[in-house]
Design an enzyme around this catalytic site. Structure first.
Site, PDB file in Angstrom:
ATOM      1  N   HIS A   1      40.555 -95.360 -28.992  1.00 34.84           N
ATOM      2  CA  HIS A   1      40.252 -96.464 -29.895  1.00 34.84           C
ATOM      3  C   HIS A   1      41.528 -97.192 -30.312  1.00 34.84           C
ATOM      4  O   HIS A   1      42.563 -96.564 -30.531  1.00 34.84           O
ATOM      5  CB  HIS A   1      39.570 -95.948 -31.173  1.00 34.84           C
ATOM      6  CG  HIS A   1      38.163 -95.496 -30.960  1.00 34.84           C
ATOM      7  ND1 HIS A   1      37.183 -96.319 -30.479  1.00 34.84           N
ATOM      8  CD2 HIS A   1      37.563 -94.294 -31.184  1.00 34.84           C
ATOM      9  CE1 HIS A   1      36.043 -95.652 -30.399  1.00 34.84           C
ATOM     10  NE2 HIS A   1      36.249 -94.423 -30.811  1.00 34.84           N
TER      11      HIS A   1
ATOM     12  N   GLU B   1      33.277-100.939 -27.153  1.00 37.71           N
ATOM     13  CA  GLU B   1      32.756-101.384 -28.456  1.00 37.71           C
ATOM     14  C   GLU B   1      33.620-102.524 -28.965  1.00 37.71           C
ATOM     15  O   GLU B   1      34.830-102.553 -28.740  1.00 37.71           O
ATOM     16  CB  GLU B   1      32.801-100.224 -29.469  1.00 37.71           C
ATOM     17  CG  GLU B   1      31.789 -99.135 -29.189  1.00 37.71           C
ATOM     18  CD  GLU B   1      32.385 -97.739 -29.399  1.00 37.71           C
ATOM     19  OE1 GLU B   1      33.622 -97.622 -29.500  1.00 37.71           O
ATOM     20  OE2 GLU B   1      31.596 -96.787 -29.440  1.00 37.71           O
TER      21      GLU B   1
END
Length: 334
Positions: free
Chosen positions: A40, A109
Site C-alpha cells: 500500500h 484500490e
C-alpha cells in the site's frame, strides 16, 4: 503443491517496517511456512497507520530469515508500477534467494493510486491491465530483447539481465468470477479472503477456479489455493474481540473500499461501525479447539495454503499463543 502450508500475514498497514521485520523472524521461528505483506502507498487508517514499500521490505526480510517463503498479498503491477519494473525487482530478489518468493498480484484500490495522481480506471480495464502485465512479466523473465505491444504496456527490446534462476510463482487475487477463472487458467495460485459466508466460496470461488483450471488444461494440483484467514485468537476473550477494532475498514462495503481514497475518510467511516459488525469478518475466539475447527472448515472447502491475519497490536502475543495452541491442532488434523 498439494500439501498444506501455513502462512503469516505481515500487516503493513498496522506496523512499522522494523516491527514487521522482527515479526517475520518470529513467524519463521514458531513454525510458519510463509509470510505475505500487502503493498500500500496509503494505509486503511491515518492515525496509527503505516505503509512501508513492499519491494524494499521483502529484500530486508529475506536477509533476516532463512527458510520462510515471502510474498506480496497483494501488489498491483499495473498503475503505480510498470510491469517491467516489477519483473526486474522480483528477478533481483529471486537471483539472490531462489525459491523464496511469490509475486501476489491484484487489480488494486483507489486508496493507493489517487494520492499520486494516477488515474484509477473501472474494473474491466483494471482486470485487462492485470492480465497484460502478468503476460509481460513472465515473458521478461524468460526471454531477451522483448518487444511487447499491448493495449496498455509496451517494451522495445527490453531485457532483464539478471533473470531469476527459475520461475517465480505468480498468485492472482480474485474475488469475483472472472478474476478467479483467470487465476485457475494461468496463475500458480489464487488468493482470496475469509469471512464471506459459505455460499460465496461454494458458488463463486471454487466452481470458477475449477472452470479456469479445466479451460487452461491444467491439473488441479498446479494451482495453490491460498486464503487469508482473519483470526482474532487470544486466551482472553475480551481482548480477542477488541483486537478487531483496528481493522474495522474491512467491514465497509466493497464500493466504499474501492471508491474512498483518503485514509482519514476511510478511518472516519470505519470508526462509525459497531464492534459487533467489525468482528463479523473474523474468527473471534479464546478457545483453541473452536478456533482450529473454524479454520478446518476452510480446509474442508479445499483451501491448501492458509495465511493467518491476527488483528491485535501485540503480534508477539498472537504469534506465541497461536503457534502454541492452534497450529499444532491444525497440523495434527492435516
Amino acid at each position: 503443491m498439494g500439501s498444506m502450508r501455513y502462512g503469516y500475514k505481515a500487516s503493513a498497514e498496522q506496523f512499522t517496517p522494523a516491527e514487521l521485520l522482527d515479526l517475520v523472524v518470529e513467524a519463521e521461528r514458531v513454525g510458519f511456512d510463509s509470510a505475505f505483506i500487502s503493498d500500500h502507498l496509503q494505509p486503511w487508517r491515518h492515525e496509527g497507520g503505516h505503509a512501508p514499500n513492499a519491494l524494499t521490505w521483502l529484500g530486508m526480510a529475506v536477509e533476516r530469515t532463512s527458510t520462510i517463503v515471502l510474498g506480496t498479498s497483494v501488489l498491483t503491477p499495473t498503475l503505480r508500477y510498470h510491469p517491467a519494473v516489477i519483473a526486474q525487482a522480483f528477478a533481483t530478489l529471486g537471483q539472490v534467494h531462489p525459491g523464496r518468493f511469490i509475486l501476489g498480484v491484484g487489480t488494486g484500490e483507489a486508496l493507493n493510486e489517487h494520492a499520486i495522481g494516477v488515474p484509477f480506471p473501472e474494473g474491466p480495464e483494471r482486470f485487462a491491465r492485470l492480465r497484460e502485465s502478468v503476460r509481460l512479466i513472465r515473458q521478461l523473465w524468460k526471454d531477451d530483447l522483448v518487444t511487447f505491444e499491448g493495449e496498455y504496456y509496451s517494451t522495445d527490446g527490453a531485457t532483464i539481465y539478471d533473470k531469476p534462476p527459475g520461475p517465480i510463482p505468480i498468485y492472482v487475487a480474485g474475488g469475483g468470477p472472472a478474476t478467479t477463472r483467470y487465476a485457475g487458467r494461468v496463475a500458480d495460485g489464487h488468493i482470496c479472503t475469509s469471512g464471506k459466508g459459505d455460499a460465496y466460496y461454494q458458488e463463486t470461488i471454487i466452481p470458477n477456479l475449477e472452470e479456469g483450471i479445466e479451460k487452461g488444461g491444467r491439473d488441479g494440483a498446479d494451482v495453490d489455493r491460498m486464503i487469508e484467514i482473519k483470526v482474532s485468537y487470544d486466551r482472553d476473550p475480551e481482548r480477542a474481540l477488541e483486537n478487531t477494532r483496528f481493522w474495522a475498514a474491512l467491514s465497509l462495503t466493497p464500493d466504499q473500499k474501492q471508491s474512498v481514497h483518503s485514509p482519514t475518510e476511510m478511518q472516519r467511516l470505519a470508526d462509525e461501525l459497531p464492534i459487533e459488525q467489525v468482528a463479523k469478518r473474523w474468527i473471534v475466539s479464546s478457545d483453541a479447539q473452536e478456533t482450529a475447527d473454524a479454520i478446518q472448515h476452510y480446509v474442508d472447502l479445499g483451501f491448501t495454503h492458509l495465511v493467518f491475519h491476527g488483528p491485535g497490536q501485540d503480534q508477539q502475543r498472537f504469534l506465541d499463543q497461536f503457534a502454541e495452541d492452534v497450529l499444532p491442532l491444525l497440523k495434527k488434523g492435516a
